[in-house]
Design a protein around this motif. Sequence first.
Motif, PDB file in Angstrom:
ATOM      1  N   ILE A  70      24.639  40.387  54.216  1.00  0.00           N
ATOM      2  CA  ILE A  70      24.916  41.824  54.329  1.00  0.00           C
ATOM      3  C   ILE A  70      25.791  42.298  53.174  1.00  0.00           C
ATOM      4  CG2 ILE A  70      26.059  43.575  55.731  1.00  0.00           C
ATOM      5  CD1 ILE A  70      25.229  42.029  58.202  1.00  0.00           C
ATOM      6  N   THR A  71      26.814  41.521  52.834  1.00  0.00           N
ATOM      7  CA  THR A  71      27.707  41.899  51.737  1.00  0.00           C
ATOM      8  C   THR A  71      26.969  41.897  50.409  1.00  0.00           C
ATOM      9  OG1 THR A  71      29.523  40.863  52.959  1.00  0.00           O
ATOM     10  CG2 THR A  71      29.920  41.404  50.650  1.00  0.00           C
ATOM     11  N   GLY A  72      26.155  40.865  50.179  1.00  0.00           N
ATOM     12  CA  GLY A  72      25.377  40.824  48.947  1.00  0.00           C
ATOM     13  C   GLY A  72      24.425  42.001  48.833  1.00  0.00           C
ATOM     14  N   TYR A  73      23.845  42.416  49.954  1.00  0.00           N
ATOM     15  CA  TYR A  73      22.974  43.590  49.945  1.00  0.00           C
ATOM     16  C   TYR A  73      23.753  44.834  49.548  1.00  0.00           C
ATOM     17  CZ  TYR A  73      19.807  47.230  51.577  1.00  0.00           C
ATOM     18  OH  TYR A  73      19.005  48.342  51.649  1.00  0.00           O
ATOM     19  N   GLY A  74      24.963  44.969  50.088  1.00  0.00           N
ATOM     20  CA  GLY A  74      25.767  46.141  49.746  1.00  0.00           C
ATOM     21  C   GLY A  74      26.124  46.192  48.277  1.00  0.00           C
ATOM     22  N   TYR A  75      26.504  45.057  47.699  1.00  0.00           N
ATOM     23  CA  TYR A  75      26.896  45.026  46.288  1.00  0.00           C
ATOM     24  C   TYR A  75      25.693  45.110  45.352  1.00  0.00           C
ATOM     25  CZ  TYR A  75      31.767  43.826  47.273  1.00  0.00           C
ATOM     26  OH  TYR A  75      33.080  43.849  47.693  1.00  0.00           O
ATOM     27  N   SER A  76      24.510  44.769  45.811  1.00  0.00           N
ATOM     28  CA  SER A  76      23.344  44.744  44.936  1.00  0.00           C
ATOM     29  C   SER A  76      22.451  45.968  45.083  1.00  0.00           C
ATOM     30  CB  SER A  76      22.520  43.477  45.220  1.00  0.00           C
ATOM     31  OG  SER A  76      21.317  43.474  44.493  1.00  0.00           O
ATOM     32  N   ARG A  77      22.235  46.440  46.311  1.00  0.00           N
ATOM     33  CA  ARG A  77      21.212  47.459  46.533  1.00  0.00           C
ATOM     34  C   ARG A  77      21.768  48.836  46.859  1.00  0.00           C
ATOM     35  NH1 ARG A  77      17.354  44.330  44.505  1.00  0.00           N
ATOM     36  NH2 ARG A  77      15.706  45.617  45.439  1.00  0.00           N
ATOM     37  N   MET A  78      23.043  48.909  47.269  1.00  0.00           N
ATOM     38  CA  MET A  78      23.611  50.200  47.642  1.00  0.00           C
ATOM     39  C   MET A  78      24.516  50.708  46.524  1.00  0.00           C
ATOM     40  SD  MET A  78      24.512  49.418  51.654  1.00  0.00           S
ATOM     41  CE  MET A  78      24.843  51.149  52.006  1.00  0.00           C
ATOM     42  N   ASN A  79      24.498  52.007  46.300  1.00  0.00           N
ATOM     43  CA  ASN A  79      25.308  52.638  45.260  1.00  0.00           C
ATOM     44  C   ASN A  79      26.462  53.400  45.902  1.00  0.00           C
ATOM     45  OD1 ASN A  79      23.632  51.820  43.067  1.00  0.00           O
ATOM     46  ND2 ASN A  79      22.182  53.447  43.601  1.00  0.00           N
ATOM     47  N   PHE A  80      27.683  52.981  45.588  1.00  0.00           N
ATOM     48  CA  PHE A  80      28.861  53.709  46.054  1.00  0.00           C
ATOM     49  C   PHE A  80      29.938  53.613  44.976  1.00  0.00           C
ATOM     50  CE2 PHE A  80      28.900  49.406  47.774  1.00  0.00           C
ATOM     51  CZ  PHE A  80      30.153  48.926  47.409  1.00  0.00           C
ATOM     52  N   LYS A  81      30.864  54.530  45.021  1.00  0.00           N
ATOM     53  CA  LYS A  81      31.882  54.639  43.980  1.00  0.00           C
ATOM     54  C   LYS A  81      32.776  53.400  43.958  1.00  0.00           C
ATOM     55  CE  LYS A  81      35.460  57.762  42.191  1.00  0.00           C
ATOM     56  NZ  LYS A  81      36.206  59.020  42.416  1.00  0.00           N
ATOM     57  N   GLY A  82      32.944  52.840  42.760  1.00  0.00           N
ATOM     58  CA  GLY A  82      33.804  51.668  42.600  1.00  0.00           C
ATOM     59  C   GLY A  82      33.182  50.367  43.053  1.00  0.00           C
ATOM     60  N   ARG A  83      31.864  50.343  43.217  1.00  0.00           N
ATOM     61  CA  ARG A  83      31.203  49.131  43.718  1.00  0.00           C
ATOM     62  C   ARG A  83      31.429  47.937  42.796  1.00  0.00           C
ATOM     63  NH1 ARG A  83      24.798  48.716  43.304  1.00  0.00           N
ATOM     64  NH2 ARG A  83      25.498  48.560  41.134  1.00  0.00           N
ATOM     65  N   ASP A  84      31.101  48.099  41.526  1.00  0.00           N
ATOM     66  CA  ASP A  84      31.217  46.977  40.591  1.00  0.00           C
ATOM     67  C   ASP A  84      32.673  46.602  40.345  1.00  0.00           C
ATOM     68  OD1 ASP A  84      28.479  46.891  40.405  1.00  0.00           O
ATOM     69  OD2 ASP A  84      28.391  48.129  38.582  1.00  0.00           O
ATOM     70  N   ALA A  85      33.552  47.604  40.280  1.00  0.00           N
ATOM     71  CA  ALA A  85      34.971  47.314  40.072  1.00  0.00           C
ATOM     72  C   ALA A  85      35.535  46.510  41.239  1.00  0.00           C
ATOM     73  CB  ALA A  85      35.748  48.618  39.896  1.00  0.00           C
ATOM     74  N   LEU A  86      35.164  46.886  42.450  1.00  0.00           N
ATOM     75  CA  LEU A  86      35.628  46.154  43.625  1.00  0.00           C
ATOM     76  C   LEU A  86      35.088  44.729  43.628  1.00  0.00           C
ATOM     77  CD1 LEU A  86      37.027  46.065  46.388  1.00  0.00           C
ATOM     78  CD2 LEU A  86      34.918  46.996  47.392  1.00  0.00           C
ATOM     79  N   PHE A  87      33.811  44.588  43.289  1.00  0.00           N
ATOM     80  CA  PHE A  87      33.205  43.263  43.307  1.00  0.00           C
ATOM     81  C   PHE A  87      33.884  42.330  42.308  1.00  0.00           C
ATOM     82  CE2 PHE A  87      30.127  40.328  41.435  1.00  0.00           C
ATOM     83  CZ  PHE A  87      29.780  39.578  42.546  1.00  0.00           C
ATOM     84  N   PHE A  88      34.040  42.776  41.068  1.00  0.00           N
ATOM     85  CA  PHE A  88      34.608  41.898  40.048  1.00  0.00           C
ATOM     86  C   PHE A  88      36.102  41.677  40.266  1.00  0.00           C
ATOM     87  CE2 PHE A  88      30.740  43.276  37.784  1.00  0.00           C
ATOM     88  CZ  PHE A  88      30.233  42.025  37.471  1.00  0.00           C
ATOM     89  N   THR A  89      36.783  42.621  40.903  1.00  0.00           N
ATOM     90  CA  THR A  89      38.183  42.394  41.256  1.00  0.00           C
ATOM     91  C   THR A  89      38.311  41.268  42.283  1.00  0.00           C
ATOM     92  OG1 THR A  89      38.768  44.706  40.807  1.00  0.00           O
ATOM     93  CG2 THR A  89      40.270  43.433  42.209  1.00  0.00           C
ATOM     94  N   LEU A  90      37.493  41.333  43.322  1.00  0.00           N
ATOM     95  CA  LEU A  90      37.512  40.277  44.339  1.00  0.00           C
ATOM     96  C   LEU A  90      37.047  38.950  43.755  1.00  0.00           C
ATOM     97  CD1 LEU A  90      36.061  42.231  47.404  1.00  0.00           C
ATOM     98  CD2 LEU A  90      38.441  41.605  46.963  1.00  0.00           C
ATOM     99  N   LEU A  91      36.081  38.990  42.852  1.00  0.00           N
ATOM    100  CA  LEU A  91      35.611  37.751  42.219  1.00  0.00           C
ATOM    101  C   LEU A  91      36.713  37.124  41.374  1.00  0.00           C
ATOM    102  CD1 LEU A  91      33.128  35.927  41.801  1.00  0.00           C
ATOM    103  CD2 LEU A  91      32.570  37.304  39.778  1.00  0.00           C
ATOM    104  N   GLY A  92      37.495  37.964  40.674  1.00  0.00           N
ATOM    105  CA  GLY A  92      38.612  37.426  39.892  1.00  0.00           C
ATOM    106  C   GLY A  92      39.704  36.843  40.770  1.00  0.00           C
ATOM    107  N   ILE A  93      40.005  37.507  41.891  1.00  0.00           N
ATOM    108  CA  ILE A  93      41.021  36.998  42.813  1.00  0.00           C
ATOM    109  C   ILE A  93      40.603  35.651  43.393  1.00  0.00           C
ATOM    110  CG2 ILE A  93      42.170  37.434  45.025  1.00  0.00           C
ATOM    111  CD1 ILE A  93      42.108  40.399  44.355  1.00  0.00           C
ATOM    112  N   SER A  94      39.292  35.460  43.573  1.00  0.00           N
ATOM    113  CA  SER A  94      38.814  34.207  44.167  1.00  0.00           C
ATOM    114  C   SER A  94      39.064  33.005  43.282  1.00  0.00           C
ATOM    115  CB  SER A  94      37.312  34.316  44.470  1.00  0.00           C
ATOM    116  OG  SER A  94      36.552  34.376  43.269  1.00  0.00           O
ATOM    117  N   PHE A  95      39.371  33.218  41.996  1.00  0.00           N
ATOM    118  CA  PHE A  95      39.648  32.099  41.099  1.00  0.00           C
ATOM    119  C   PHE A  95      41.052  31.539  41.277  1.00  0.00           C
ATOM    120  CE2 PHE A  95      36.059  34.006  38.846  1.00  0.00           C
ATOM    121  CZ  PHE A  95      35.315  32.879  38.537  1.00  0.00           C
TER     122      PHE A  95
END
Length: 302
Positions: A115-140
């Motif tokens: 479900i989360t991958g669908y939201g980040y890949s197929r749905m368009n909302f404000k700050g989507r990519d910024a939120l994704f890459f921020t969380l991806l950076g924190i995961s390191f």
Amino acid sequence: MANQVGLEKDLPMVRSASIRRSPRSGGISKYMAYLFLIVICLIWAVPILFGITTSFRSQTEVVSAGFRLFPESWNFENYTAILDNTSTAPILQWLWNSVFIATLHTLLVVVVISITGYGYSRMNFKGRDALFFTLLGISFFPGVVNLIPSYKIIDALGWVNTSWAMIIPGLAGMGNIFLVRQFMNGIPKDLDESARVDGASDFRIYFSIILPLVKPVLIVCALFSFTGSWNDFLWPVIVYTDVEKMPVTAGLLLLQDIYGNYRMIGQLMGSAILAIIPTLLLFLFAQKYFVQSINLNSGIKG
């Protein structure tokens, strides 16, 4: 002209010589690759085989015999003692706890990351990519950084010494979400548009179109999640103090105090062998699907 004619006459001979040499060079490379793989296999398999055979040795042989790959006599008393000990070391209860925790955790992981991958890949909302890459950076960040805050949250929720302390944390792992998102990005968005023209909602598109196509990557994530939950050691040692509720990894640490110090090495090794049997069976039954799922584009058929 004479030189050109001579070269043309010699050219077939050169080609035939190269053709004769190429199988030999290819054969040598193949044998070297086989030899390398055999050596790696022995390096990995000999300790495992020695551990299995040690679980069938008597305590006297373990202490006095030194290194011997196979025991002098096969002794099943270690496993009998392990299974009979249901008070201080209930190994079967620990195995059941681990099976329950890892299975439920894996099922919830598949739901959450799809479900989360669908939201980040197929749905368009404000700050989507910024939120994704921020969380991806924190995961390191190293996982130990979150141990104390995570324990405080689990304690506040009253989940200490419960299965929820192992099941809920880690459901939305960014590594799995990244794989699912990248896989979904390879699915043509024309499928979504055609479905919307027919009146399909986002949930309908996700469930009927996208989910069947991302099955390969979900299998990979499910296998990784199950083995990761099963082999997790540090977190269950922190959140469990009740012997009956421990998973098998925390139980094995407890066994070091019970069977350690060269007193019952055979029983300790037998307990470790029992702990790896479920993941070994999972690999044997799921290796076909795992190999098929390595190609992350296998779900897209043109």
